[in-house]
Design a protein around this motif. Sequence first.
Motif, short mmCIF file in Angstrom:
data_model
loop_
_atom_site.label_atom_id
_atom_site.label_comp_id
_atom_site.label_asym_id
_atom_site.label_seq_id
_atom_site.Cartn_x
_atom_site.Cartn_y
_atom_site.Cartn_z
N LYS A 277 33.28 32.39 14.29
CA LYS A 277 34.32 33.43 14.32
C LYS A 277 35.46 33.14 15.29
N ASN A 278 35.13 32.73 16.54
CA ASN A 278 36.24 32.68 17.52
C ASN A 278 36.27 31.51 18.49
N GLY A 279 35.20 30.74 18.62
CA GLY A 279 35.19 29.66 19.62
C GLY A 279 35.16 28.29 18.98
N LEU A 280 35.49 27.26 19.76
CA LEU A 280 35.41 25.88 19.29
C LEU A 280 34.03 25.34 19.65
N LEU A 281 33.31 24.82 18.65
CA LEU A 281 31.93 24.36 18.87
C LEU A 281 31.79 22.88 18.56
N ASP A 282 31.10 22.17 19.45
CA ASP A 282 30.64 20.81 19.17
C ASP A 282 29.14 20.90 18.89
N ILE A 283 28.74 20.41 17.74
CA ILE A 283 27.35 20.56 17.30
C ILE A 283 26.75 19.20 16.97
N GLU A 284 25.57 18.94 17.55
CA GLU A 284 24.84 17.71 17.21
C GLU A 284 23.96 18.01 16.00
N VAL A 285 24.14 17.26 14.93
CA VAL A 285 23.44 17.51 13.67
C VAL A 285 21.96 17.17 13.81
N THR A 286 21.10 18.06 13.39
CA THR A 286 19.65 17.84 13.48
C THR A 286 19.01 17.57 12.11
N ARG A 287 19.74 17.86 11.02
CA ARG A 287 19.22 17.57 9.68
C ARG A 287 20.36 17.13 8.77
N GLU A 288 20.06 16.16 7.92
CA GLU A 288 21.04 15.79 6.90
C GLU A 288 21.21 16.95 5.92
N PHE A 289 22.35 16.97 5.25
CA PHE A 289 22.65 18.12 4.37
C PHE A 289 21.57 18.34 3.31
N SER A 290 21.08 17.25 2.71
CA SER A 290 20.09 17.37 1.63
C SER A 290 18.78 17.99 2.11
N GLU A 291 18.50 17.88 3.44
CA GLU A 291 17.27 18.42 4.00
C GLU A 291 17.52 19.73 4.76
N GLY A 292 18.75 20.17 4.80
CA GLY A 292 19.11 21.33 5.61
C GLY A 292 18.88 22.66 4.92
N THR A 293 19.12 23.72 5.67
CA THR A 293 18.87 25.08 5.20
C THR A 293 19.70 25.43 3.98
N VAL A 294 21.00 25.10 4.00
CA VAL A 294 21.88 25.45 2.89
C VAL A 294 21.40 24.81 1.60
N ALA A 295 21.06 23.51 1.64
CA ALA A 295 20.61 22.80 0.44
C ALA A 295 19.34 23.43 -0.12
N LYS A 296 18.41 23.81 0.77
CA LYS A 296 17.16 24.42 0.31
C LYS A 296 17.41 25.79 -0.32
N ILE A 297 18.30 26.57 0.29
CA ILE A 297 18.62 27.89 -0.26
C ILE A 297 19.31 27.76 -1.61
N LEU A 298 20.27 26.85 -1.72
CA LEU A 298 20.96 26.64 -2.99
C LEU A 298 19.97 26.24 -4.07
N ASP A 299 19.04 25.35 -3.74
CA ASP A 299 18.04 24.91 -4.70
C ASP A 299 17.17 26.06 -5.15
N LEU A 300 16.75 26.92 -4.19
CA LEU A 300 15.91 28.06 -4.53
C LEU A 300 16.63 29.03 -5.45
N VAL A 301 17.87 29.38 -5.10
CA VAL A 301 18.60 30.36 -5.89
C VAL A 301 18.91 29.83 -7.28
N GLN A 302 19.34 28.57 -7.36
CA GLN A 302 19.74 28.01 -8.64
C GLN A 302 18.56 27.79 -9.58
N ASN A 303 17.37 27.52 -9.01
CA ASN A 303 16.23 27.20 -9.85
C ASN A 303 15.24 28.34 -10.00
N ALA A 304 15.57 29.50 -9.41
CA ALA A 304 14.64 30.63 -9.46
C ALA A 304 14.36 31.07 -10.90
N SER A 305 15.38 30.98 -11.77
CA SER A 305 15.23 31.48 -13.13
C SER A 305 14.35 30.58 -14.00
#
Length: 704
Positions: A277-305
């Motif tokens: 929202k308001n600050g500048l952040l430097d973040i050290e990545v702990t997971r690649e995108f394919s193994e991350g939270t967003v990828a898992k959630i997208l996979d769950l939502v898209q394949n739920a049906s």
Amino acid sequence: MNNVVKRVFILKNLDCAHCASEIEREIRGLSNIKEANLDFVSTKLTVMVESKYNLEEIISNIVNIVKKKEPHVEVLDEKSISKNTSNLKYKSNKKELIKIGLGALLFGLGISFKLSFWVEFTLFFISYVLVGGDVLLKAYKNILRGQVFDENFLMCIATIGAFAIKNFPEAVGVMLFYQIGEFFQDLAVNRSRKSIEDLMKIKPDFANVKIGDEIKRVSPDEVKVKDVIVVKPGEKIPLDGKIISGSSIVDTSNLTGESLPREVGVGDDVLGGFINKNGLLDIEVTREFSEGTVAKILDLVQNASSKKAKTENFITKFARYYTPAVVFLSVFIAVVPPLLIKDTTFLQWFYRALIFLVISCPCALVLSIPLSFFGGIGGASRNGILIKGSNYLEALNNVDTVVFDKTGTLSKGIFKVTKINSVNMSSEDLLEYVAYAESYSNHPIALSILKAYGKDIDKNRIKSYEEISGYGVKVVLNNKEILVGNRKLMDKENIKYDKVEEIGSVVYVAVDKKYSGYILISDEIKEDSKNLAKELKNIGVNKIVMLTGDSKLVANKVKEYLGIDEFYAELLPHEKVEKLEMIKSKRQRRGNIVFVGDGINDAPVLARADIGVAMGGIGSDAAIEAADVVLMTDEPSKLVDAIKIAKRTRGIVFQNIVFALGVKLIVLLLGAGGLATMWEAVFADVGVALIAVLNSMRVMKVNR
């Protein structure tokens, strides 16, 4: 199972729900296809192939089946679709509107003025071709491929039959209102498809990677673990990581459904999908995108049906027999009654048979019911609840027993020293003795004591250290023997002590064989847990059970405080599975057992329950893998929301089934008795389908 290959395809331009169910059925019948699911809403076809060696041949057969049923549909491999391109193609409505508008104008002229036969015929015929030309063409092509019993053929036969008996206004009017209904139905389906993309908004578009003093914008897929990314105010955090510089307020609503912002700073973990929202952040990545939270959630939502509910499977089978049955019944009505009943004509019964044909399309059910389940899953996900399939959403309707783990589920799972009671020494000295005694342990209780002590431990002061399994520890510190542990340790060493009965874990202390006091470690109950039992009972849950590794005393106090029916305490992880099996065998009513745990140590129990629910499992691989439902915040009350969403979805599905079949049956009977016209028949087909689809979309708007 090692040779089973999963392939996912997008059927671009798929616009017929009934055809989708037929495509799915034929693909399931192919050899070496273990499983096939086609979701009309997302246009996604998921197939499980038993052997990878004849994969190309199977894919060729799948394409042939799709092209046979729907020649205009493109079969695209999901992997080949650009990540920046939508999977879904929305139909252009402009041409359709122009044709419907011109056809409606000519139709209006034809019914408004008294005209000669040939002028009237010409107006209605041009109007019919404008409005129904596409339907006629589709029906013709389908007949050439041997595909007869579809809605295009039925509508053509009905309207051409009306023309044949010189009922021009009715023939054109039926086709016109059929097309208007289809137009609005497509709008409704496209809107629901658009909601899939709305759910996908958590997917980041880019990541700013810090390379030396430069910042390079790249795709999230290109970022590696240990890379440092920079997230500016207003940007979406693209990957999971740990903040190494800066502080800010982040909006977590995309993942959790919660509107309250969260303050974060150096050392805090953040997840992809949060909005800075308001600050500048430097973040050290702990997971690649394919193994991350967003990828898992997208996979769950898209394949739920792909995991369909029993109701969906029933309707698919029902539609398979329903349409041919009504078609043959219409032939019977056209041919038999005129031969048996006096003073009736063939034209009368032929007209009634046409009404049957118009009504026979099962699209209202085939389309609206999967759409209802998709809407329920989508609405749940917007409330921070991930449900892995329609089958689990349906199963949540029939919950008899809910079994909770305590630590991290009903309680915060954060241990802290809440009381120090010393005897013949200061509280500071007692805490120091216990901190040194626990300095070799990584147990949460030991860590909470070390945190409360807050000073460096000089382990050179510890002359000897002995861990007594199941009892505690014995150390020699400053030439004094320190005993730290539970009641059993005090009893074992024959030390007289005061028994403490308080909520929490009690650590007893003895110095040189003399009782010196105790430290109370408490795991605080969540505010959200207080009314949970009452709310679950209010929505029909019969029994609520708690499993915990804590003492019986602590478990009983929590039980009384929260209004839980029964508990089992002092359990090891494997004993929780045994208790769950026992609870299942003892249940008195038919119904599902839900287990709610933190998703890490409880994975075996989550997998064994009828429905496994992971609490606070966001970012936890174990939770997402083992559970059927993932609650994306630490609020156990989300389970109540999930059950309410399931019940609301079932209610809407039931409404659609009763409404669609009820209206069709009534109009069928009226048509057979000569009391219904083609207009009622069109309403029973297209009107009912449109109303059912619109009703299904209500489930997407879920209020907490």
